[in-house]
Design an enzyme around this catalytic site. Structure first.
Site: not given
Length: 421
Positions: A238-240, A260, A396
């Site tokens: 997820a994210s980075m 994600i 996020q």
């Protein structure tokens, strides 16, 4: 949605801690008490509030274990580990701004979490060390208790600020109960490898995951009883971590990928938060680095969130100035220098998601760009999910909607890894 803090940043991070409650990582009343002790945008009050709850939960775990109540001990130790994580979250330990509390707090997370491993009821868990260049990457392998046949494997990747003990509350708590082995690990620039081993971040995560897959192959040969089906390996982040998952998906040994809320190009993210005209002038050499450093330093002085974000990036990149950080950010892209996309190497099915209420990213400039770059997979092998409200995964990394992202992730993996229930 109800707000606990005026600061968007503190509010998001508080919800992040609450998100672990369904999986044992938080108790609602403990969190609400902590919230009442935190001053908006004050990292020291954040630290004090969570260390108090961490110590209390750790003491409850010790008391329960001493009396033979392993269920309560497990729950208390899981909470304590997460609260210790939270207590050190606002601190960095880079050469230009050292903080002696960072490593001891990280060690408290590790030590407390280790107490939970033999008590977990979601499956078997073991600690591993994965050779990587001149280091060893700390890892956990979570296995289903019932392994009468080989089980698919999910590599759960962390991102810029997560640690792998926190990842338990997402996929490692659920995967073994659904018949998956789940491996978490900390690569360069993450968790204990950053805090203790001083390994800094790198963009080529396909190299990192490639070494992990090599290790799993050797580990399976030496420990056949673990019953890992290495013909069915998936990756999620997820994210980075979502960016890392997409880089890793280029390895032909990856059979499915769930990304994600990723970014496509970190430099584009920077341009959305800093004046593009200033950045272009600096990048062209018309504005000296000292001017940009001065402007960004003023922004950091005016906003704790900006101070934390830029400070974190300097820490995990191993640099001492904002402009050095910007240079590193340019390397984190899914685009090649010739304008083509690295995603053309991805051959496995991919689920990519976005979040319209993200604290950081714009789905239109990131997630849709990722999805479009996967057009060669065809619609039957690529899927997009853009969530709009918080309960639907609109924050996020799907913070506050962990159960939903777990459900959608394993539904996608079941379909493409041929898992039947």
């Amino acid at each position: 949605m109800h707000r606990f803090f005026k600061s968007e940043f503190f509010n998001f991070e508080f919800i992040r801690i609450l998100s672990a409650a369904p999986y044992g990582g938080a108790e609602i009343a403990e969190c609400l008490v902590a919230a009442g002790q935190i001053t908006n945008d004050d990292p020291e009050s954040w630290h004090r509030a969570w260390i108090i709850q961490a110590d209390k939960a750790k003491a409850l775990g010790d008391e329960a274990l001493h009396s033979g109540d392993t269920v309560s001990a497990r729950r208390a130790y899981l909470r304590a580990s997460n609260y210790y994580r939270a207590s050190g979250y606002m601190f960095h330990d880079r050469p230009g701004a050292p903080d002696a509390r960072v490593l001891p707090l990280a060690q408290q997370v590790l030590d407390t979490y280790a107490l939970t491993l033999p008590l977990l009821d979601t499956g078997e868990a073991s600690q591993l060390k994965i050779p990587f260049e001149n280091h060893q990457l700390a890892a956990y392998l979570y296995l289903p208790r019932d392994r009468t046949k080989p089980v698919p494997v999910l590599l759960s990747l962390g991102g810029a600020d997560s640690i792998q003990e926190e990842l338990y509350y997402v996929y490692a708590a659920s995967g073994p109960q659904l018949g998956y082995a789940v491996l978490t690990f900390e690569g360069p620039g993450q968790g204990i490898t950053l805090r203790r081993d001083k390994m800094h971040m790198r963009p080529d995560w396909e190299v990192v995951v490639g070494r992990v897959l090599d290790f799993l192959t050797a580990y399976m040969q030496q420990n056949p009883s673990v019953q890992l089906d290495l013909s069915r390996v998936a990756v999620v982040g997820a994210s980075m971590g979502g960016y890392y998952a997409l880089r890793a998906a280029a390895d032909p040994r990856i059979g499915a990928c769930v990304s994600i809320d990723p970014f496509y190009d970190m430099w584009d993210f920077v341009r959305n938060h800093v004046s593009p005209a200033l950045l272009n002038a600096w990048n062209a050499g018309w504005v000296p680095s000292r001017v940009v450093n001065g402007i960004m330093s003023m922004a950091m002085a005016a906003s704790f969130q900006a101070k934390w974000e830029v400070g974190l990036a300097m820490w995990f990149f191993g640099v001492d100035s904002p402009t050095q950080t910007l240079r590193h950010m340019m390397k984190y892209t899914l685009a090649r220098a010739d304008g083509t996309s690295r995603l053309d190497q991805v051959k496995c099915p991919v689920l990519v998601s976005g979040a319209t209420q993200s604290l950081y990213l714009e789905p239109e400039s990131d997630v849709l760009r990722v999805f479009d770059a996967l057009a060669h997979l065809g619609d039957e092998r690529r899927e997009i999910w853009i969530a709009r409200s918080p309960e639907e995964g609109g924050l996020q990394a799907k913070i506050g909607a962990i159960g939903l992202v777990v459900q959608r992730t394993f539904r996608f993996l079941d379909q493409h890894l041929n898992v039947t229930r």
